[in-house]
Scaffold this motif. Structure first.
Motif, PDB file in Angstrom:
ATOM      1  N   GLY A  47      42.121  15.441  13.687  1.00  9.91           N
ATOM      2  CA  GLY A  47      40.747  15.315  14.185  1.00  9.91           C
ATOM      3  C   GLY A  47      39.786  15.415  13.034  1.00  9.91           C
ATOM      4  N   LEU A  48      38.555  14.967  13.272  1.00  7.86           N
ATOM      5  CA  LEU A  48      37.527  15.070  12.230  1.00  7.86           C
ATOM      6  C   LEU A  48      37.113  16.544  12.081  1.00  7.86           C
ATOM      7  N   ASN A  49      36.294  16.812  11.076  1.00 13.93           N
ATOM      8  CA  ASN A  49      35.750  18.171  10.911  1.00 13.93           C
ATOM      9  C   ASN A  49      34.908  18.541  12.128  1.00 13.93           C
ATOM     10  N   GLY A  50      35.151  19.712  12.666  1.00 11.19           N
ATOM     11  CA  GLY A  50      34.385  20.178  13.828  1.00 11.19           C
ATOM     12  C   GLY A  50      34.892  19.630  15.142  1.00 11.19           C
ATOM     13  N   ALA A  51      36.073  19.003  15.133  1.00 12.74           N
ATOM     14  CA  ALA A  51      36.614  18.430  16.372  1.00 12.74           C
ATOM     15  C   ALA A  51      37.110  19.506  17.330  1.00 12.74           C
ATOM     16  N   GLY A  52      37.492  20.660  16.806  1.00 16.03           N
ATOM     17  CA  GLY A  52      37.976  21.745  17.659  1.00 16.03           C
ATOM     18  C   GLY A  52      39.409  22.132  17.370  1.00 16.03           C
ATOM     19  N   LYS A  53      39.987  21.638  16.279  1.00 18.97           N
ATOM     20  CA  LYS A  53      41.401  21.895  15.957  1.00 18.97           C
ATOM     21  C   LYS A  53      41.629  23.394  15.706  1.00 18.97           C
ATOM     22  N   THR A  54      40.767  23.964  14.896  1.00 16.44           N
ATOM     23  CA  THR A  54      40.945  25.382  14.536  1.00 16.44           C
ATOM     24  C   THR A  54      40.753  26.266  15.765  1.00 16.44           C
ATOM     25  N   THR A  55      39.810  25.876  16.630  1.00  9.73           N
ATOM     26  CA  THR A  55      39.579  26.661  17.853  1.00  9.73           C
ATOM     27  C   THR A  55      40.817  26.655  18.738  1.00  9.73           C
ATOM     28  N   ILE A  56      41.446  25.503  18.866  1.00  7.91           N
ATOM     29  CA  ILE A  56      42.666  25.401  19.684  1.00  7.91           C
ATOM     30  C   ILE A  56      43.740  26.322  19.093  1.00  7.91           C
ATOM     31  N   ILE A  57      43.881  26.237  17.771  1.00  6.18           N
ATOM     32  CA  ILE A  57      44.894  27.062  17.100  1.00  6.18           C
ATOM     33  C   ILE A  57      44.597  28.544  17.291  1.00  6.18           C
ATOM     34  N   LYS A  58      43.322  28.928  17.163  1.00  3.64           N
ATOM     35  CA  LYS A  58      42.962  30.337  17.339  1.00  3.64           C
ATOM     36  C   LYS A  58      43.263  30.821  18.756  1.00  3.64           C
ATOM     37  N   MET A  59      43.078  29.938  19.728  1.00  5.56           N
ATOM     38  CA  MET A  59      43.383  30.331  21.107  1.00  5.56           C
ATOM     39  C   MET A  59      44.884  30.488  21.295  1.00  5.56           C
ATOM     40  N   ILE A  60      45.651  29.609  20.656  1.00  5.46           N
ATOM     41  CA  ILE A  60      47.112  29.718  20.779  1.00  5.46           C
ATOM     42  C   ILE A  60      47.607  31.006  20.114  1.00  5.46           C
ATOM     43  N   CYS A  61      46.980  31.357  18.963  1.00  8.38           N
ATOM     44  CA  CYS A  61      47.420  32.565  18.235  1.00  8.38           C
ATOM     45  C   CYS A  61      46.917  33.846  18.869  1.00  8.38           C
ATOM     46  N   GLY A  62      46.049  33.721  19.868  1.00 11.31           N
ATOM     47  CA  GLY A  62      45.540  34.938  20.506  1.00 11.31           C
ATOM     48  C   GLY A  62      44.397  35.596  19.757  1.00 11.31           C
ATOM     49  N   ILE A  63      43.787  34.875  18.821  1.00  9.66           N
ATOM     50  CA  ILE A  63      42.642  35.442  18.087  1.00  9.66           C
ATOM     51  C   ILE A  63      41.374  35.290  18.922  1.00  9.66           C
ATOM     52  N   THR A  64      41.301  34.175  19.667  1.00  2.87           N
ATOM     53  CA  THR A  64      40.153  33.913  20.539  1.00  2.87           C
ATOM     54  C   THR A  64      40.657  33.746  21.961  1.00  2.87           C
ATOM     55  N   ASP A  84      52.929  41.323  22.467  1.00  5.95           N
ATOM     56  CA  ASP A  84      54.365  41.042  22.275  1.00  5.95           C
ATOM     57  C   ASP A  84      54.613  39.584  21.912  1.00  5.95           C
ATOM     58  N   TYR A  85      53.787  38.722  22.494  1.00  5.91           N
ATOM     59  CA  TYR A  85      53.932  37.287  22.222  1.00  5.91           C
ATOM     60  C   TYR A  85      53.752  37.006  20.723  1.00  5.91           C
ATOM     61  N   LYS A  86      52.874  37.772  20.086  1.00  4.72           N
ATOM     62  CA  LYS A  86      52.555  37.517  18.678  1.00  4.72           C
ATOM     63  C   LYS A  86      53.722  37.809  17.740  1.00  4.72           C
TER      64      LYS A  86
ATOM     65  N   LEU B  87      44.449  36.514   9.954  1.00  4.63           N
ATOM     66  CA  LEU B  87      45.856  36.705   9.589  1.00  4.63           C
ATOM     67  C   LEU B  87      46.382  38.021  10.147  1.00  4.63           C
ATOM     68  N   ILE B  88      45.505  39.016  10.230  1.00  8.61           N
ATOM     69  CA  ILE B  88      45.911  40.321  10.741  1.00  8.61           C
ATOM     70  C   ILE B  88      45.999  40.285  12.268  1.00  8.61           C
ATOM     71  N   LEU B  89      44.968  39.697  12.898  1.00  9.42           N
ATOM     72  CA  LEU B  89      44.947  39.705  14.369  1.00  9.42           C
ATOM     73  C   LEU B  89      45.939  38.723  14.990  1.00  9.42           C
ATOM     74  N   SER B  90      46.468  37.806  14.167  1.00 12.69           N
ATOM     75  CA  SER B  90      47.507  36.912  14.679  1.00 12.69           C
ATOM     76  C   SER B  90      48.859  37.633  14.735  1.00 12.69           C
ATOM     77  N   ARG B  91      48.896  38.831  14.155  1.00 12.43           N
ATOM     78  CA  ARG B  91      50.093  39.689  14.245  1.00 12.43           C
ATOM     79  C   ARG B  91      49.953  40.541  15.509  1.00 12.43           C
ATOM     80  N   PRO B  92      51.067  41.228  15.898  1.00  8.88           N
ATOM     81  CA  PRO B  92      50.938  42.113  17.071  1.00  8.88           C
ATOM     82  C   PRO B  92      50.107  43.361  16.758  1.00  8.88           C
TER      83      PRO B  92
END
Lengths: 244, 240, 237
Positions: A47-64, A84-86, B87-92
């Motif tokens: 995707g282009l810059n600002g398309a939302g790729k990083t946001t999707i990834i952050k949601m998958i990683c549980g950061i957002t 536990d998922y992490k 990187l930290i919060l992506s860990r458990p």
């Protein structure tokens, strides 16, 4: 097990609230995106810059936390900020930045410790050797080049032996030799049975290693295309049609 | 709550703070002032021991105060700005575990700095053949608990604003006011009106009450409450 | 909203904690002089504010004491004996010290002694000690110096009855040594405060374990009673 769905995303959305001095603005970063990742695949998000790729990834990683939608991993729905998922994922950020006074070994010990791993010298050496920076084990991170930093970042994602790796622009800002090294490493990891989801601007890199590509345009899913389909056509042309 | 994770983050926080330039500056400052204290002690003739004692208490207090406020604000802000926190919060790791680990790392290192400066002082006393008074250790206890309270306030403002300057300035203002709260309460008790101010003063920590019988408990409750609020706010905060 | 025990527990401790600190904050513990007393000939109010607000009050009082010693230790122009001179700012320096830290015993004693016996400004010395005693009521050294100053005044036939009455109250406190009570009893007798004198000696008889002071106390009580019986009425000087 090749077509077993490891990750299933269903209609996830995210809106950011941007607070100015006197008012609030809402920015719809991701809107109703659904896709899946099979076990053992390398899937690319373009995707282009600002398309939302990083946001999707952050949601998958549980950061957002997604505003709506569902994320399932190995058939189980992940609640927001599930811990536990992490343990099963390894995340590499867009600009990996480590504590500059730590050595490579200390960095791996730190991140391994966060995943509740008791690491010995052998584990650390094995991971550093996999990424190709074993000889810089005792070197402080502040002395690392960008390529070495990226390799160290990949090492931190492997230290706890996760099954699913999520890389946000792993080849960004690297020279051609370093890009080739990273590419070979990703293919090696795939052969080792890892599943990889990566986001990138670089169509040529994605073309070479991904089994499937997801194109995101302005926060919405534009196209999902398998490798067989773009072998006949030019992925760049497809990207221009669907992402711009 | 995973104590192992918190301990891990606290230890990394200590390593990071130890290696920072600001720590070296404060350390050099303390060493130079230790030398100045000897000169000041000589000028006081018969009160040399008291002056050395007061001087070391003051430099410990002011040095550790500046160090802890700046290190706490910069460490958390830099983690957020450099995206290292992802990187930290992506860990458990839960958000509050991360924040608590960072905070405890700074508190523990503050304690170690206080111990280190105290050792220098005790060595100086022994060289000058003065007896070590254990009342000095009691005063150090007061200093440490005050630093803990003001650090918890700094933590709260760092979470709210994520700006190093804002957090530092507000924490310093609270530090100043907390030394004057007693006088302000006394003045307001003689005046009718100003009800809002009076109620506000009952919420600000009063450092003069620390030497009362349960002064330590009083200070610890403040520390606990501000830390708890910070953890709750950080857990709910969206990190972008 | 599901309320878990953990949340309830946190809420409970939070409420109890806030309640506790608000109640505790009802204490007004004015341990030091009110900060409004900032005006001075010799120091900048900003210095005082900065030192107190950083919590370095004790160090600042040490620095003020060093300034005092430097000032009083510098010989004045003119034909003065050692320790003598006009030293017009001596009282200001002393006042600054006692305002910042009235518990700084040695410095206050040196300041008051210098004023009383060095430059012979008794009233100023008494003012410093009075101020210090209003905060540090149990300080025996201040009481001892006050009684020494009164004795000195007595040698010059000066009777400061108001101060004597204050000293009498201090001397009745538990921690005051027999020597000071003995001096105060003597001063009360000299000032014809016979009842106060007898009370002082009775306190010595009750609390002292020193045979020397016990002996003195007995004799003085006898003597004062004889004086009282010989006079027709209590004479107010």
């Amino acid at each position: 097990m090749k077509n077993e769905k490891l990750l299933v995303i269903t209609s996830i959305s995210k809106t950011y609230i941007i607070k100015d001095l006197f008012k609030k603005r809402y920015k719809r970063a991701v809107s109703d995106v659904s896709f899946s990742v099979n076990r053992g695949e390398i899937v690319g998000i373009l995707g282009l810059n600002g398309a939302g790729k990083t946001t999707i990834i952050k949601m998958i990683c549980g950061i957002t936390k997604p505003d709506s939608g569902k994320i399932e991993f190995e058939g189980k729905e992940i609640r927001p900020f599930d811990i536990d998922y992490k343990k099963n994922i390894g995340y590499l950020g867009e600009l990996p930045y480590f504590y500059p006074f730590f050595t490579a070994k200390q960095t791996l010990e730190f991140y391994g410790g966060l995943s509740d791993m008791d690491l010995d010298e052998e584990n650390i050496d094995s991971v550093l050797s996999t990424v190709g920076i074993l000889k810089y084990k005792g070197e402080k991170v502040k002395n690392f080049s960008k390529g070495m930093m990226q390799k160290l970042a990949i090492a931190t994602t492997l230290i706890h032996n996760p099954s699913f790796l999520i890389y946000d622009e792993p080849t960004s800002g690297l020279d051609p030799i370093a890009i080739r090294d990273i590419r070979n490493l990703l293919l090696f990891l795939k052969n080792e049975g890892k599943t990889i989801l990566l986001s990138s601007h670089s169509i040529s890199e994605v073309e070479k290693i991904c089994d499937k590509v997801i194109i995101i345009k302005e926060g919405k899913l534009s196209l999902i295309i398998e490798k067989e389909k773009w072998l006949d056509n030019n992925l760049e042309d497809i990207f221009v049609n669907y992402a711009v | 709550m995973n104590l192992k994770t918190i301990k891990h983050i606290a230890i990394s926080s200590i390593y990071e703070a130890k290696g920072s330039k600001f720590s070296y500056i404060i350390f050099s400052f303390l060493v130079i002032l230790s030398y100045v204290s000897i000169l000041l002690g000589i000028m006081a003739v018969w009160e040399e021991k008291k002056i050395l004692s007061d001087f070391f208490l003051s430099i410990t207090q002011v040095g550790v105060l500046f160090w802890s406020l700046i290190m706490l604000a910069t460490s958390i802000s830099s983690d957020i700005e450099t995206k290292r926190i992802y990187l930290i919060l992506s860990r458990p790791v839960r958000k509050y575990e991360y924040l608590l680990g960072r905070f405890l790392g700074i508190i523990i290192l503050s304690f170690l700095i206080i111990v280190f400066v105290t050792l220098i002082f005790f060595i100086l006393l022994l060289i000058k053949r003065y007896k070590i008074e254990w009342g000095y250790v009691n005063n150090l206890g007061f200093i440490f608990i005050k630093i803990c309270v003001i650090s918890s306030i700094s933590l709260l403002f760092t979470v709210i604003t994520t700006s190093v300057y804002t957090s530092f300035i507000i924490s310093m203002m609270v530090w100043f006011v907390a030394h004057f709260v007693n006088e302000l309460k006394f003045a307001l008790s003689k005046i009718n009106g100003f009800i809002f101010m009076k109620y506000l003063l009952y919420l600000i920590p009063d450092f003069s009450l620390i030497d009362k019988k349960i002064g330590y408990v009083y200070m610890f409750v403040y520390f606990f409450i501000f830390t708890l609020i910070s953890l709750i706010l950080f857990e709910r905060k969206e990190i972008t | 909203m599901i309320i878990s025990f953990k949340r309830l527990g946190i809420f409970f401790f939070f409420t109890v904690g806030v309640f506790f600190i608000v109640i505790f904050n009802f204490n007004i513990n004015l341990r030091y002089p009110f900060f409004v007393l900032l005006a001075s000939n010799v120091t900048n109010p900003i210095e005082k504010i900065i030192s107190v607000s950083f919590g370095t009050r004790n160090l600042y009082s040490d620095i003020l004491y060093i300034r005092f010693l430097q000032y009083y230790g510098t010989r004045e122009e003119g034909d003065w004996e050692f320790g003598e001179g006009r030293y017009p700012l001596l009282y200001s320096y002393s006042k600054d010290i006692v305002i910042i830290d009235p518990y700084y015993t040695n410095a206050v004693i040196v300041c008051a002694s210098s004023l009383a016996f060095g430059v012979k400004r008794i009233k100023e010395a008494i003012s410093i000690l009075r101020f210090a005693l209003s905060y540090d009521k149990d300080n025996v050294k201040y009481i001892a110096l006050l009684s020494a100053i009164l004795t000195f005044e007595l040698k010059h036939n000066i009777y400061d009855l108001k101060l004597l009455d204050e000293l009498y109250v201090f001397a009745k406190m538990n921690s005051v040594p027999d020597m000071i009570r003995n001096i105060v009893g003597f001063l009360c007798k000299k000032a014809k405060r016979y009842d106060n004198a007898i009370e002082m000696y009775e306190i010595i008889l009750k609390e002292s374990r020193d045979p020397y002071y016990l002996e003195i106390a007995k004799k003085q009580i006898e003597y004062i009673n004889k004086i009282k019986n010989n006079t027709l009425r209590y004479e107010n000087p």
